[in-house]
Scaffold this motif. Sequence first.
Motif, PDB file in Angstrom:
ATOM      1  N   GLY A 284       0.804  -1.180  -0.102  1.00  0.00           N
ATOM      2  CA  GLY A 284       0.219  -0.052  -0.046  1.00  0.00           C
ATOM      3  C   GLY A 284       0.730   1.171  -0.081  1.00  0.00           C
TER       4      GLY A 284
ATOM      5  N   ASP B 101      -4.981   2.007  -2.076  1.00  0.00           N
ATOM      6  CA  ASP B 101      -6.002   1.194  -1.658  1.00  0.00           C
ATOM      7  C   ASP B 101      -6.543   0.285  -2.744  1.00  0.00           C
ATOM      8  N   HIS B 102      -6.774   1.009  -3.922  1.00  0.00           N
ATOM      9  CA  HIS B 102      -7.303   0.313  -5.059  1.00  0.00           C
ATOM     10  C   HIS B 102      -6.383  -0.754  -5.490  1.00  0.00           C
TER      11      HIS B 102
ATOM     12  N   LYS C 237      -3.626  -2.242  -3.822  1.00  0.00           N
ATOM     13  CA  LYS C 237      -3.683  -3.250  -2.862  1.00  0.00           C
ATOM     14  C   LYS C 237      -4.585  -4.086  -2.839  1.00  0.00           C
ATOM     15  N   ASN C 238      -5.821  -3.734  -2.932  1.00  0.00           N
ATOM     16  CA  ASN C 238      -7.064  -4.569  -3.080  1.00  0.00           C
ATOM     17  C   ASN C 238      -7.024  -5.577  -4.481  1.00  0.00           C
ATOM     18  N   LEU C 239      -6.569  -4.878  -5.474  1.00  0.00           N
ATOM     19  CA  LEU C 239      -6.422  -5.596  -6.615  1.00  0.00           C
ATOM     20  C   LEU C 239      -5.429  -6.875  -6.567  1.00  0.00           C
TER      21      LEU C 239
ATOM     22  N   THR D 230      -6.474  -9.860  -5.217  1.00  0.00           N
ATOM     23  CA  THR D 230      -8.015 -10.733  -5.525  1.00  0.00           C
ATOM     24  C   THR D 230      -7.532 -11.973  -6.107  1.00  0.00           C
TER      25      THR D 230
END
Length: 123
Positions: A27, A95-96, A98-100, A103
Motif C-alpha cells: 500500500g 487502496d485500489h 492493494k485490493n487488486l 484478488t
Amino acid sequence: IEVVLETLFDDTRIQLTEKTLRPIACGHPFILASTANSLKYLREYGFKTFDSIIDESYDAEPNPDKRWSMAMQQCEWLCQQDPEVILEQVKPIVDHNKNLIFTHDWYGEVSRLLESELLPYVE
C-alpha cells in the motif's frame, strides 16, 4: 513514496518484478524507474498509477538518461510538497492497487500468463 529501481531500465523489454509488486502489496505510493512504458503496462493489468498527482510522462520517454532525469524531477517535486496532502491524494490509488493485487482473479490471471509463457520451455 518509494523509488522502485526495476531490474531492466536501459532496455526495450518490459519486466516488472517483485520490486514493483512489493510497494503495491504494502500500500505504498511509488515512482517506477524501469524501461519505457512500464507504468502503461502496469495499468493494463488494472492497477492505477499516480498520474493525477505527479507528471508520469517520464514513463513514455525512450531515452534512459532523460527518463531517469524526468523521474528524479518528480521525486524532487514531491519532496517540496506537503506530505499530508500527498498522502491524502494517493490513498484511493494505493487502496485500489492493494485490493487488486490480493484478488483471486488478478492472481489467477498472472498465474495463467506465467504458465502459458513457461510451458513451452518445460521438457
